[in-house]
Structures are given as C-alpha cells and as structure tokens.
Design an enzyme around this catalytic site. Structure first.
Site, PDB file in Angstrom:
ATOM      1  N   CYS A  20       0.913  -1.215  -0.146  1.00 17.40           N
ATOM      2  CA  CYS A  20       0.056   0.102  -0.032  1.00 17.40           C
ATOM      3  C   CYS A  20       1.063   1.200  -0.116  1.00 17.40           C
ATOM      4  O   CYS A  20       1.925   1.228   0.602  1.00 17.40           O
ATOM      5  CB  CYS A  20      -0.976   0.088   1.331  1.00 17.40           C
ATOM      6  SG  CYS A  20      -1.941   1.527   1.438  1.00 17.40           S
ATOM      7  N   SER A  62       0.405   3.795   1.551  1.00 18.84           N
ATOM      8  CA  SER A  62       0.492   4.231   2.827  1.00 18.84           C
ATOM      9  C   SER A  62       2.058   3.622   3.574  1.00 18.84           C
ATOM     10  O   SER A  62       2.477   4.528   4.187  1.00 18.84           O
ATOM     11  CB  SER A  62      -0.802   3.730   3.849  1.00 18.84           C
ATOM     12  OG  SER A  62      -1.601   4.497   3.225  1.00 18.84           O
ATOM     13  N   CYS A 109      -7.510  -2.814   3.301  1.00 17.94           N
ATOM     14  CA  CYS A 109      -7.056  -1.168   3.340  1.00 17.94           C
ATOM     15  C   CYS A 109      -7.560  -0.707   1.892  1.00 17.94           C
ATOM     16  O   CYS A 109      -8.807  -0.039   1.900  1.00 17.94           O
ATOM     17  CB  CYS A 109      -5.653  -1.105   3.431  1.00 17.94           C
ATOM     18  SG  CYS A 109      -5.354   0.845   3.301  1.00 17.94           S
TER      19      CYS A 109
END
Length: 361
Positions: free
Chosen positions: A38, A40, A163
């Site tokens: 991800c 993030s 997510c």
C-alpha cells in the site's frame, strides 16, 4: 519467523528472522497468507510520515488463525480472516457513536509494562506498525483488528480488502452515501482509486470520471467501471470535468495524496458538491475552499479508511467479490514472494501498475 523490517527511513526493507510472542488475552495469532503493498506503507518507508524504528510495516493482509488467547470471542483457530488497521476498543466516544474508524485503539495494543509482541533474537523490540505489521509470516494482533470471512474467498484477493477496498468502497457507501444517478470524479487510479470507481459502479453512479496521468491506469479505470477518463496532469483537467458534466460533479474523491490532486477534486465540483480527501497528503499541506466555493454550497471532508465498520463491511465486500460484483482480479496486478518486496515498492514509485500482493508459503 521471517519479516521485512524497516531499520532506517529511506532505505530498503531488510528480510530478518524475528521472534513473535504468544497470544495474550484478546489476542490472535495469524499465519499470514497474503499482504498487499500500500502507498501508505511507502510514506513510512520513505520517512514522509514518522514512526519509531525498527518496525515491520504492512497492514493490508489476510490469513488463517493459528492460535487465540483467553477471552477471544470473535474468531477461532482455522478461521480465514482479513486484518484491518482500524482496530477498535468498542467503548470510547467514537466507537459508541458509530465512528469506529476514528477509534485510537489504545486498548488493542500491549501496554508499556508488558512484553512486546515482536522482538529480535537478541530480545530488542521491533515496533508493530499500525497495530498489525503484516509484512511477516505471522501476525499477533488484537481480535478487534481482524474479522472472519467466507472460507471460499481467495486470500490473495481478500488481502486488498483490508485497506484499499475498504477505504475506497467505504468512502462511496459510508462517507459519500452516494445516491444512484449522482456523478463522481475519482482523482488517482491506484488501488484505492480503482476500488472507489468499482464501488461507485455498484452503487449506481450515473457518471464516473477517472483522472490519472498514466494511460495504463486510465484503461484499468474503464475496466473497473469508469464511464470517462481524463489525464489528471492536463492544465485544464478540472475544466474538462466541469464541461463534460455540464457544471461539475456531485462527488470528487482524491485518492492519491498529492496537493495538485486535492485542487483538482475541489475544482471539479458542481454547486453543492462534496470533495472527499482520502490520500495521505504531505503533513504540512492544507486543502481548502474559496469564499465563492462556500457561497456555492460546496463542501470538503476528510475521510479515514472509508469511515468503515469493518466487522460488517469486509464480509459484505467479500460477498460482492464472490457474486462477481467487486473486481479484485483487476486491482491485483501481481503476486510476489516476500523477498521481492523492495522491487514491488520500486514498481509502486513508477506508478504504472495497480496492486502488488505478497504471498507467503
């Protein structure tokens, strides 16, 4: 167990042998089956967002429960589960008012006077990032950080629900509460943006405009349900959206975390429209509305993890996939072993593919 450890911001992850503790009260030991890469995670790896080091990143995962501690009530050994960073305590102001994704989850971590969940062989602590640390062969987490799913669900597909899909779909269903027929613009067609587009299609959006500077991602967006695509890097991108919708969109969703993307989302709105920021912007950046925007009834909101209630939302998203409504196969670009994790993040930085997913033996 083997894990990918972040030892220094800006440096590649290091594959190490680490030691995981035994489950305590309300804790679950999971054999990790798959974990998505991800953007993030990349923010922490590059140092844009701070975190104590060393630590194990990774938060978008699925696996099988191997052991449970005392007091665990929500999962059992052998269950297929998806983890979620929105670990919830169940009794704070946010939880009891139905905003579980805002819970700080303090009760779901081990206290400073307790033994750490992850250590190196010499006994030194390895930080558990986002309460999960899923770039590892096993996860030891609170039971309120995972949910049981249908065992028929392929776990390499289930991982991205933890997510990207929960964030994108949750934004459409929970935060925007999209009404069928409304128009949507999605800025950024990575994993979160593609999931947002797919969810907008499921919700019955009348027109879905995908904006991304990379043609391959625009092509993917059409496959996931976009009705129109534009180059987000074009000087008149906002004007194109306003022109093709004869006034702007009802919902503009920023899904990449770049200042220019936030400006594009705001500039694409119709009178009374809402811009939603999902991406992790630079920490010192501000997104705003002009006085004329506010006089036009436009709104701006930030959304964390799609305002999810993941114990309910994730099983529903699994059901959408199994019924052929949610296209996770197009979102997952490749599956790779843990040893190729740094290559996967290098591909992410190039930005021309969707999700890479680590699969564990």
């Amino acid at each position: 167990m083997k894990a990918a450890v972040l030892t220094e911001a800006g440096k590649p992850l290091v594959i190490e042998d680490v030691v995981i503790s035994k489950p305590g009260p309300h804790e679950v030991l999971i054999r990790t089956a798959a974990c998505g890469l991800c953007h993030s995670d990349l923010h922490f790896i590059d140092g844009a967002y701070p975190h104590p080091l060393p630590a194990i990143p990774g938060h978008e995962a699925a696996g099988i429960v191997e052991a449970v501690g005392s007091e665990v009530r929500t999962v059992a050994v052998g269950d297929a589960v998806v983890s979620c960073l929105s670990a919830y305590c169940g009794h704070c102001e946010f939880c009891v008012s139905g905003r579980m994704s805002l819970c700080l989850g303090a009760d779901t971590r081990r206290g400073p006077d307790e033994a750490p969940r992850i250590t190196r062989p010499d006994g030194s602590t390895v930080g558990q990032m986002l309460n999960l640390s899923a770039f590892a062969e096993q996860m030891l987490i609170h039971e309120h950080a995972c949910v049981r799913i249908d065992p028929d669900m392929p776990l390499d597909r289930a991982a991205v629900i933890g997510c990207a899909v929960t964030t994108g779909a949750g934004t459409i269903f929970n935060a925007c509460k999209l009404t069928p027929g409304e128009t949507v613009a999605v800025v950024g067609c990575g994993g979160v943006g593609l999931a947002t587009i797919n969810a907008a299609k499921i919700a019955g959006a009348g027109r879905i405009i995908a904006a991304d500077p990379i043609k391959e991602k625009r092509d993917l967006a059409i496959k996931l349900g976009a009705t129109d695509v534009i180059d987000a890097a074009a000087d008149d991108a906002a004007g194109q959206i306003v022109e093709m919708t004869k006034g702007g969109v009802d919902h503009a969703i920023e899904a990449v975390g770049r200042p220019a993307s936030g400006d594009l989302a705001v500039g694409s709105l119709k009178r009374g429209g809402t811009a939603t920021i999902l991406g992790m912007m630079p920490l010192d950046h501000k997104v705003g509305l002009s006085a004329m925007d506010m006089l036009s009834g436009k709104k701006l909101q930030g959304v964390l993890m799609g305002e999810n209630r993941f114990p309910v939302d994730i099983p529903r998203l699994v059901d959408f996939y199994l019924r052929g409504m949610l296209d996770l196969d197009s979102i997952v670009a490749e599956t790779i072993p843990l040893e190729q994790i740094n290559d996967g993040f290098d591909k992410m930085k190039k930005g021309d593919a969707a999700r890479s997913v680590i699969v564990f033996n």
